[in-house]
Design an enzyme around this catalytic site. Structure first.
Site, PDB file in Angstrom:
ATOM      1  N   GLU A  85     -13.915  -2.352  -1.606  1.00  0.00           N
ATOM      2  CA  GLU A  85     -14.146  -2.541  -0.166  1.00  0.00           C
ATOM      3  C   GLU A  85     -15.549  -2.088   0.234  1.00  0.00           C
ATOM      4  OE1 GLU A  85     -10.957  -1.237   2.380  1.00  0.00           O
ATOM      5  OE2 GLU A  85     -12.164  -1.490   4.194  1.00  0.00           O
TER       6      GLU A  85
ATOM      7  N   ASP B 101       0.837  -1.195   0.000  1.00  0.00           N
ATOM      8  CA  ASP B 101       0.000   0.000   0.000  1.00  0.00           C
ATOM      9  C   ASP B 101       0.875   1.248   0.000  1.00  0.00           C
ATOM     10  OD1 ASP B 101      -2.760  -0.313  -0.101  1.00  0.00           O
ATOM     11  OD2 ASP B 101      -2.905  -0.853   2.023  1.00  0.00           O
TER      12      ASP B 101
END
Ligand code: KIV
Length: 277
Positions: A195, A96
């Site tokens: 998500e 990330d």
């Protein structure tokens, strides 16, 4: 130990993930933040290990992902990559990019993505965002760095949303998300994480795009699933959202083990002669 994509024929690549989507094989992805866990997860056959900025929450105890720095991500990523290299070397490792390491300018994003790839020997970076970061995604992928996108609930934007509730439930936001996914694919991303969005929307994005879609709280129709390793191991008693399936209760197991150890030390039953020199 050194790894090359040629040396490890089994190493999961962006091409392999695309083939998996085309063949209807589901992709498994879990977060990892340290060497030991990376070895175990690679051995278990997890396809993709994500060095998530959720390390900010589960490792450092922050309430959001915002505080983690690029140096801290580098620390976790190096350990994970070392773990994969020392095990089967099969899992793809994605890192990330932390908050504000890619939002300021395309140039800075490219510099930081390059730093991450050079220092970690990882396989790809992940960025949160839709059309706003499309040019940045293009710039990074144009120089050969694979980018995974992240749409729906984007934890780095938590102060903008004001809550962790399910995203894109209204038609307008759902249409925007589908459009953003198309734009990020066009910009060159090799996969996208969705998500906490309705399953029907995730299914529609999965069908509409050529690249693999990995869901977290996004239903069964995605090409793959991702969860935070601490959550599936039940390490945090307080955090149990509906999209998490717990495969162990390590919180209880670790506490019991530590209690037993304390008792053994206090009662002088540890160490035994066999455990001594
Ligand atoms: O940081 C993270 O753990 C993530 C997953 C939730 C996808 O981005």
């Amino acid at each position: 130990m050194n790894r090359s994509v040629q040396q490890k024929a089994s190493h999961v690549t962006t091409r392999r993930l695309l083939d998996m989507k085309q063949n209807g094989e589901k992709i498994s992805m879990l977060t990892a933040y340290d060497y030991t866990m990376a070895r175990i997860l690679d051995r278990a056959g997890v396809d993709v290990l994500l060095v998530g900025d959720s390390a900010s929450n589960v490792f450092s105890g922050h309430s959001t992902t915002l505080p983690i720095t690029i140096e801290e991500m580098i620390y976790h990523a190096k350990a994970v990559v070392r773990g994969v290299h020392d095990e089967s070397g099969r899992a793809m490792v994605v890192i990330d990019m932390p908050f504000m390491s890619y939002q300021l300018s395309g140039e800075e994003a490219l510099r930081n993505a390059g730093k991450i790839m050079k220092e970690h020997e990882c396989d790809a970076v992940k960025l949160e965002g839709g059309r706003v970061i499309a040019d940045t995604v293009k710039r990074i992928t144009d120089v050969g760095i694979p980018v995974m996108g992240h749409l729906g609930l984007m934890p780095q934007s938590i102060y903008k949303y004001g809550s962790y509730r399910v995203r894109a439930q209204e038609e307008r936001e759902a249409e925007q998300l589908l459009e953003d996914a198309r734009i990020i694919e066009q910009a060159g991303a090799f996969a996208i994480v969705l998500e906490k969005i309705p399953s029907a929307l995730a299914a529609s994005v999965t069908r509409s795009l050529t690249i693999p879609i990995i869901g977290i709280g996004a239903g069964i129709e995605c090409d793959g699933q991702v969860l935070v390793i601490n959550d599936i191991l039940g390490l945090n008693r307080e955090f149990h959202p509906r999209f998490v399936r717990r495969y162990a209760d390590l919180n209880t197991d670790i506490e019991n083990a530590a209690r037993q150890y304390v008792q053994d030390v206090r009662q002088k039953s540890f160490p035994s002669p066999d455990e001594s020199y």
